[in-house]
Motif scaffolding. Sequence first.
Motif, PDB file in Angstrom:
ATOM      1  N   ARG A  19       0.813  -1.218   0.000  1.00  0.00           N
ATOM      2  CA  ARG A  19       0.000   0.000   0.000  1.00  0.00           C
ATOM      3  C   ARG A  19       0.849   1.273   0.000  1.00  0.00           C
ATOM      4  NH1 ARG A  19      -5.123  -0.598   0.666  1.00  0.00           N
ATOM      5  NH2 ARG A  19      -5.372   1.543   1.446  1.00  0.00           N
ATOM      6  N   ALA A  20       2.118   1.130  -0.339  1.00  0.00           N
ATOM      7  CA  ALA A  20       3.034   2.279  -0.304  1.00  0.00           C
ATOM      8  C   ALA A  20       2.547   3.423  -1.191  1.00  0.00           C
ATOM      9  CB  ALA A  20       4.433   1.845  -0.720  1.00  0.00           C
ATOM     10  N   VAL A  21       2.188   3.110  -2.421  1.00  0.00           N
ATOM     11  CA  VAL A  21       1.757   4.161  -3.354  1.00  0.00           C
ATOM     12  C   VAL A  21       0.439   4.766  -2.910  1.00  0.00           C
ATOM     13  CG1 VAL A  21       1.038   4.645  -5.726  1.00  0.00           C
ATOM     14  CG2 VAL A  21       3.019   3.187  -5.308  1.00  0.00           C
ATOM     15  N   ASP A  22      -0.483   3.937  -2.412  1.00  0.00           N
ATOM     16  CA  ASP A  22      -1.758   4.466  -1.921  1.00  0.00           C
ATOM     17  C   ASP A  22      -1.537   5.425  -0.749  1.00  0.00           C
ATOM     18  OD1 ASP A  22      -3.209   3.038  -3.773  1.00  0.00           O
ATOM     19  OD2 ASP A  22      -3.586   1.347  -2.442  1.00  0.00           O
ATOM     20  N   THR A  23      -0.616   5.045   0.148  1.00  0.00           N
ATOM     21  CA  THR A  23      -0.311   5.914   1.290  1.00  0.00           C
ATOM     22  C   THR A  23       0.302   7.223   0.814  1.00  0.00           C
ATOM     23  OG1 THR A  23       0.075   3.972   2.684  1.00  0.00           O
ATOM     24  CG2 THR A  23       0.964   6.075   3.461  1.00  0.00           C
ATOM     25  N   TRP A  24       1.211   7.135  -0.144  1.00  0.00           N
ATOM     26  CA  TRP A  24       1.849   8.324  -0.707  1.00  0.00           C
ATOM     27  C   TRP A  24       0.814   9.233  -1.371  1.00  0.00           C
ATOM     28  CZ3 TRP A  24       2.178   9.595  -5.997  1.00  0.00           C
ATOM     29  CH2 TRP A  24       3.019  10.680  -6.290  1.00  0.00           C
ATOM     30  N   ARG A  25      -0.122   8.650  -2.082  1.00  0.00           N
ATOM     31  CA  ARG A  25      -1.158   9.451  -2.748  1.00  0.00           C
ATOM     32  C   ARG A  25      -2.005  10.216  -1.725  1.00  0.00           C
ATOM     33  NH1 ARG A  25      -1.529   8.417  -8.126  1.00  0.00           N
ATOM     34  NH2 ARG A  25      -0.718   6.408  -8.881  1.00  0.00           N
ATOM     35  N   LYS A  26      -2.280   9.601  -0.585  1.00  0.00           N
ATOM     36  CA  LYS A  26      -3.041  10.278   0.458  1.00  0.00           C
ATOM     37  C   LYS A  26      -2.265  11.472   0.994  1.00  0.00           C
ATOM     38  CE  LYS A  26      -5.629   6.188   1.923  1.00  0.00           C
ATOM     39  NZ  LYS A  26      -5.873   5.212   3.017  1.00  0.00           N
ATOM     40  N   PRO A  82      -0.416  10.406 -17.339  1.00  0.00           N
ATOM     41  CA  PRO A  82      -0.333   8.952 -17.480  1.00  0.00           C
ATOM     42  C   PRO A  82      -0.197   8.188 -16.165  1.00  0.00           C
ATOM     43  CG  PRO A  82       1.007  10.020 -19.130  1.00  0.00           C
ATOM     44  CD  PRO A  82       0.546  11.103 -18.206  1.00  0.00           C
ATOM     45  N   SER A  83       0.465   8.786 -15.158  1.00  0.00           N
ATOM     46  CA  SER A  83       0.684   8.060 -13.902  1.00  0.00           C
ATOM     47  C   SER A  83      -0.420   8.311 -12.869  1.00  0.00           C
ATOM     48  CB  SER A  83       2.044   8.443 -13.293  1.00  0.00           C
ATOM     49  OG  SER A  83       2.029   9.785 -12.838  1.00  0.00           O
ATOM     50  N   GLY A  84      -1.406   9.152 -13.218  1.00  0.00           N
ATOM     51  CA  GLY A  84      -2.500   9.393 -12.292  1.00  0.00           C
ATOM     52  C   GLY A  84      -2.718  10.860 -11.988  1.00  0.00           C
ATOM     53  N   ASP A  85      -3.387  11.119 -10.873  1.00  0.00           N
ATOM     54  CA  ASP A  85      -3.771  12.494 -10.518  1.00  0.00           C
ATOM     55  C   ASP A  85      -2.592  13.395 -10.207  1.00  0.00           C
ATOM     56  OD1 ASP A  85      -6.393  11.753 -10.808  1.00  0.00           O
ATOM     57  OD2 ASP A  85      -6.731  11.403  -8.670  1.00  0.00           O
ATOM     58  N   PHE A  86      -1.457  12.802  -9.866  1.00  0.00           N
ATOM     59  CA  PHE A  86      -0.298  13.603  -9.452  1.00  0.00           C
ATOM     60  C   PHE A  86       0.872  13.444 -10.432  1.00  0.00           C
ATOM     61  CE2 PHE A  86      -2.640  12.302  -5.628  1.00  0.00           C
ATOM     62  CZ  PHE A  86      -3.039  13.543  -5.175  1.00  0.00           C
ATOM     63  N   LEU A 101      -1.154  17.490   0.851  1.00  0.00           N
ATOM     64  CA  LEU A 101      -0.317  18.620   0.429  1.00  0.00           C
ATOM     65  C   LEU A 101      -1.069  19.524  -0.540  1.00  0.00           C
ATOM     66  CD1 LEU A 101       3.130  16.844  -0.121  1.00  0.00           C
ATOM     67  CD2 LEU A 101       2.480  18.345   1.776  1.00  0.00           C
ATOM     68  N   ARG A 102      -1.842  18.907  -1.393  1.00  0.00           N
ATOM     69  CA  ARG A 102      -2.649  19.695  -2.339  1.00  0.00           C
ATOM     70  C   ARG A 102      -3.728  20.484  -1.602  1.00  0.00           C
ATOM     71  NH1 ARG A 102      -6.056  16.135  -6.263  1.00  0.00           N
ATOM     72  NH2 ARG A 102      -7.151  15.833  -4.279  1.00  0.00           N
ATOM     73  N   ASP A 103      -4.376  19.850  -0.647  1.00  0.00           N
ATOM     74  CA  ASP A 103      -5.438  20.524   0.104  1.00  0.00           C
ATOM     75  C   ASP A 103      -4.881  21.671   0.952  1.00  0.00           C
ATOM     76  OD1 ASP A 103      -7.187  18.718  -0.999  1.00  0.00           O
ATOM     77  OD2 ASP A 103      -7.324  17.453   0.788  1.00  0.00           O
ATOM     78  N   LEU A 104      -3.645  21.516   1.417  1.00  0.00           N
ATOM     79  CA  LEU A 104      -3.003  22.572   2.213  1.00  0.00           C
ATOM     80  C   LEU A 104      -2.374  23.645   1.334  1.00  0.00           C
ATOM     81  CD1 LEU A 104      -1.281  20.377   4.966  1.00  0.00           C
ATOM     82  CD2 LEU A 104      -3.294  21.849   5.244  1.00  0.00           C
ATOM     83  N   TRP A 105      -2.386  23.424   0.021  1.00  0.00           N
ATOM     84  CA  TRP A 105      -1.875  24.358  -0.983  1.00  0.00           C
ATOM     85  C   TRP A 105      -0.348  24.485  -0.969  1.00  0.00           C
ATOM     86  CZ3 TRP A 105      -0.760  29.934  -1.847  1.00  0.00           C
ATOM     87  CH2 TRP A 105      -0.885  30.295  -3.196  1.00  0.00           C
ATOM     88  N   PHE A 106       0.334  23.383  -0.701  1.00  0.00           N
ATOM     89  CA  PHE A 106       1.783  23.358  -0.864  1.00  0.00           C
ATOM     90  C   PHE A 106       2.155  22.860  -2.258  1.00  0.00           C
ATOM     91  CE2 PHE A 106       1.710  23.826   3.672  1.00  0.00           C
ATOM     92  CZ  PHE A 106       2.873  24.528   3.958  1.00  0.00           C
ATOM     93  N   ILE A 107       1.206  22.240  -2.933  1.00  0.00           N
ATOM     94  CA  ILE A 107       1.410  21.800  -4.305  1.00  0.00           C
ATOM     95  C   ILE A 107       0.127  22.019  -5.100  1.00  0.00           C
ATOM     96  CG2 ILE A 107       3.131  20.051  -3.691  1.00  0.00           C
ATOM     97  CD1 ILE A 107       0.952  17.914  -4.032  1.00  0.00           C
TER      98      ILE A 107
END
Length: 216
Positions: free
Chosen positions: A104-111, A128-132, A116-122
């Motif tokens: 679940r490493a990638v799933d955890t990273w995506r969370k 192709p690789s997904g939302d990020f 970070l997106r919600d806090l507006w740091f990114i």
Amino acid sequence: MMEMANGRQASVKRLKMAERAQQQLELHFPGTPATFLWHRKTNDGFTTIARTLPIAMQIIDSQTKGSPAGHTLFGLWARAPDFPFVTIENPATFAAEAGFTGERAVDTWRKRMKALRDLWFIACKNGPSGDFHYVMLINPNVAVEYLQRQGKIQPGLYARFIDRVMEIGAYGEIEGFREYMQALEEYNKAQAEAAKAGSAARENDGIVPADAEATG
């Protein structure tokens, strides 16, 4: 002209700090082989980050308790090509560098990335690789000030952040962001009032008698 002078002064200050650090190193660690040291001007593989990033990471972790995302942001900056933009073709690599392992490493990273997106740091765009896949790195000083405007940062932590910002001569970034947000708020207010006035005019269209409009 003043900006050019300030720029030269900042460069001189940085040079003096670097020279002093070198002198202190030679004093306290004499004879250290150069091969033991890492220097951005002589070693390969470097990027430029904000000096306030450690405090920004602490602020992020305080906002994501139980699922700290500060190190995830650091991983993005470490991968940036000395420019605030990253293309993520292999999320598993970024997940591993952020310290996540297992199925679940990638799933955890995506969370963490979503936090970070919600806090507006990114800011992110899908690819192709997904939302990020495409990631823009927001100035961490500005992102912290954005959270402060929302009342989300502990006073003591924000005070430490501002002290550091002023220490490194970056307070102008905070002032610039405040001015931008104030101008944006005034613009949005004016647009809303204009839209409201236009809506009222459309409602009266055909209802108010022509002679009433003429006589006021």
